[in-house]
Design a protein around this motif. Structure first.
Motif, short mmCIF file in Angstrom:
data_model
loop_
_atom_site.label_atom_id
_atom_site.label_comp_id
_atom_site.label_asym_id
_atom_site.label_seq_id
_atom_site.Cartn_x
_atom_site.Cartn_y
_atom_site.Cartn_z
N THR A 1 -8.04 23.69 -38.52
CA THR A 1 -7.55 22.37 -39.04
C THR A 1 -6.32 22.78 -39.69
O THR A 1 -5.51 21.73 -40.33
CB THR A 1 -8.45 22.09 -40.09
OG1 THR A 1 -8.74 22.94 -41.13
CG2 THR A 1 -9.82 21.48 -39.51
N ARG B 1 -14.75 23.93 -46.85
CA ARG B 1 -14.48 22.40 -46.79
C ARG B 1 -13.17 22.29 -45.95
O ARG B 1 -12.13 23.02 -46.13
CB ARG B 1 -14.18 21.95 -48.08
CG ARG B 1 -13.81 20.32 -48.21
CD ARG B 1 -15.28 19.48 -48.04
NE ARG B 1 -14.90 18.08 -47.81
CZ ARG B 1 -15.75 17.29 -48.19
NH1 ARG B 1 -16.89 17.56 -48.68
NH2 ARG B 1 -15.38 15.92 -48.12
N GLY C 1 -11.46 19.03 -44.83
CA GLY C 1 -10.70 17.81 -44.77
C GLY C 1 -11.79 16.93 -45.55
O GLY C 1 -12.73 17.16 -46.01
N HIS C 2 -10.82 15.59 -45.65
CA HIS C 2 -11.64 14.61 -46.47
C HIS C 2 -11.88 15.25 -47.69
O HIS C 2 -12.91 15.02 -48.37
CB HIS C 2 -12.84 13.95 -45.88
CG HIS C 2 -12.39 13.15 -44.36
ND1 HIS C 2 -11.68 12.13 -44.51
CD2 HIS C 2 -12.44 13.48 -43.20
CE1 HIS C 2 -11.46 11.76 -43.22
NE2 HIS C 2 -12.21 12.69 -42.42
N TYR C 3 -11.06 15.93 -48.51
CA TYR C 3 -10.91 16.60 -49.59
C TYR C 3 -11.61 15.69 -50.95
O TYR C 3 -10.69 14.85 -50.91
CB TYR C 3 -9.97 17.54 -50.07
CG TYR C 3 -9.52 18.84 -49.00
CD1 TYR C 3 -10.43 19.86 -49.06
CD2 TYR C 3 -8.75 18.68 -48.27
CE1 TYR C 3 -10.20 20.71 -47.92
CE2 TYR C 3 -8.48 19.45 -47.11
CZ TYR C 3 -9.18 20.59 -46.86
OH TYR C 3 -8.86 21.39 -45.90
N THR D 1 -16.50 18.17 -43.50
CA THR D 1 -15.86 17.09 -44.32
C THR D 1 -16.65 16.06 -45.18
O THR D 1 -16.28 15.15 -45.64
CB THR D 1 -15.09 16.25 -43.09
OG1 THR D 1 -15.83 15.83 -42.36
CG2 THR D 1 -13.90 17.05 -42.72
#
Lengths: 279, 181
Positions: free
Chosen positions: B6, A247, A249-251, A220
């Motif tokens: 996720t 990747r 998350g927190h893109y 992230t």
């Protein structure tokens, strides 16, 4: 020939960035979290479009628990095999790790002791899995913040024995190599010189960050320059057939993701997939 | 490795994951080892470690307690992020930047049950006063039957519930809302 030969730079497909991925002009392969594919066997529409455009899709399992002392769940193996069929996968990948024991879920990949017993457990579970898969399996060593006190083998010996006895391919995560070496106070290049790099199916690259004195492989955060340098070191020894950016998350904005993909091209010599001019 | 898991936990059934320890012995043995039976204690050792990491059990002997503790904390942060993705209103109701701490304080020592159940259990233990979070919970309760012990099951048939001045309808497995908003 190795399944991803000629596929160059790819990216982990996630629903949150599917629009970005769809617009990459030079894209030849993606990975998809295997457990996120529906049981029905029909891939999501955005993935189906990529498949129709000739992009290879590699199901990447995260919950099989190949390193568990308990046998892999046949339903999970069946789902992975169905996912591979649904996307016409050239191969699938999973981890050298365990994620549950005694009915308790860890929620993430946990390291194995580097023991003979753990090698046997992985080999047996890989055999149970590949018996159902119609395509090759690549195994990925993980990043961990700790080692087991039970270790009998070096990391290189442990991984090499598993690969030899399973006949699996290697999914080398260069960020994991960096993370483990940093946290153990070792030289990451040392491990590269001891692994059977000729078995590489592809390579993962991801970001992370230092948190309270330890490097966390977060997926992230941005990819550190040191990881890109290590990727260059790897390519100088043996260039992997394909390299994938993960990747989770927190893109970041599209421009930042494009810059990371271009940095992978620069480090490996593979063509840019973003439409950026070749360097 | 992947930051993993996720995406889309739907279709993943936690109820199916219970395998008795040492339940190996499915006939596959390589190089003479009864693989899966945990002859050298691997099954027991793995369970001890995972219980120490996520279920509040004592740290097994011989490990670097600080490094394992850092892993335990990282697992809690990741779990909080995943629950926030499944329960965005519930997480937002904790206040800006507060969710990870609030959830982790409750979740520490409780074995993970997947983000749907983890968030549901949290919400039942802390009935949300925030209207959006309460609505999120009400809509889940409308569509799913959850006994707090096993995987939620879709509720069958049509239903109507009044919640916060809205009428929530369940029709063919989907929620529809009538009223003010």
């Amino acid at each position: 020939m190795t399944p991803l030969a000629g596929r160059g730079i790819g990216i982990g497909w996630r629903p949150e960035i599917s629009g970005f991925v769809a617009e990459l002009p030079g894209l030849r392969f993606v990975e998809v979290v295997a457990e996120s594919l529906p049981h029905s066997g029909e891939p999501p529409e955005a993935l189906a479009k990529l498949l129709a455009a000739g992009v290879a899709v590699v199901p990447h399992g995260v919950k099989l628990s190949l390193g568990g002392a308990e046998p892999v769940d046949p339903h999970r193996v069946e789902h992975l095999a169905a996912a591979a069929r649904a996307v016409g996968a050239p191969l699938v990948s999973e981890h050298i790790a365990y994620v549950r024991a005694g009915g308790v879920e860890a929620g993430h990949l946990l390291p194995l002791p580097r023991s003979r017993e753990a090698v046997d457990a992985v080999v047996a579970n890989v055999a149970r899995t590949t018996a159902e898969l119609g395509v090759p399996l690549a195994l990925e060593p993980i990043a961990a913040l700790f080692d087991w006190p039970d270790d009998e083998l070096t990391e290189a010996a442990f991984l090499t024995e598993i690969l030899e006895r399973t006949d699996a391919l290697l999914l080398l995560d260069i960020a994991n190599v960096y993370a483990n070496a940093l946290n153990r106070g070792e030289d990451p290049v040392d491990l590269l010189t001891r692994l059977p790099l000729e078995r590489m199916a592809y390579v993962h690259v991801a970001g992370g960050r230092l948190h309270e004195g330890r490097y966390h492989d977060t997926h992230t955060d941005p990819v550190p320059g040191e990881v890109l340098e290590l990727l260059g070191e790897l390519c100088a020894r043996q260039r992997p057939p394909a390299v994938l950016l993960e990747r989770d998350g927190h893109y970041p904005p599209a421009a930042a993701l494009r810059a990371e993909l271009d940095a992978l091209s620069a480090a490996t010599g593979y063509p840019a997939i973003t439409g950026a001019p070749a360097r | 490795m992947t930051g993993g898991a996720t995406v889309g936990r739907a279709g993943d059934e936690p109820a199916r994951q219970r395998v008795p320890v040492g339940a190996g012995g499915d006939g596959i043995a390589l190089r003479g080892h009864p693989v899966g039976a945990g002859g050298g204690g691997l099954a027991r050792r793995q369970e001890e470690l995972v219980r120490a990491l996520v279920a509040g059990a004592a740290m097994p002997a011989g490990f670097d307690a600080a490094a394992v503790g850092a892993t335990r904390d990282a697992l809690l942060r990741k779990r909080a992020e995943e629950v926030a993705r499944t329960w965005p209103r519930l997480a937002a109701a904790a206040g800006p930047g507060q969710w990870a701490r609030t959830f982790s304080a409750w979740a520490a020592g409780r074995a993970p049950q997947g983000s749907l159940r983890d968030g549901w259990d949290f919400a039942r233990a802390h009935p949300p006063r925030d209207a959006a979070a309460a609505r999120e919970l009400a809509l889940r309760e409308l569509l799913w039957a959850y006994d707090g012990e096993t995987a939620p099951r879709p509720r069958r048939g049509p239903a109507a519930r009044l919640h916060g001045g809205e009428l929530h309808l369940r029709w063919r497995g989907r929620a529809h809302t009538l009223g003010r908003r």
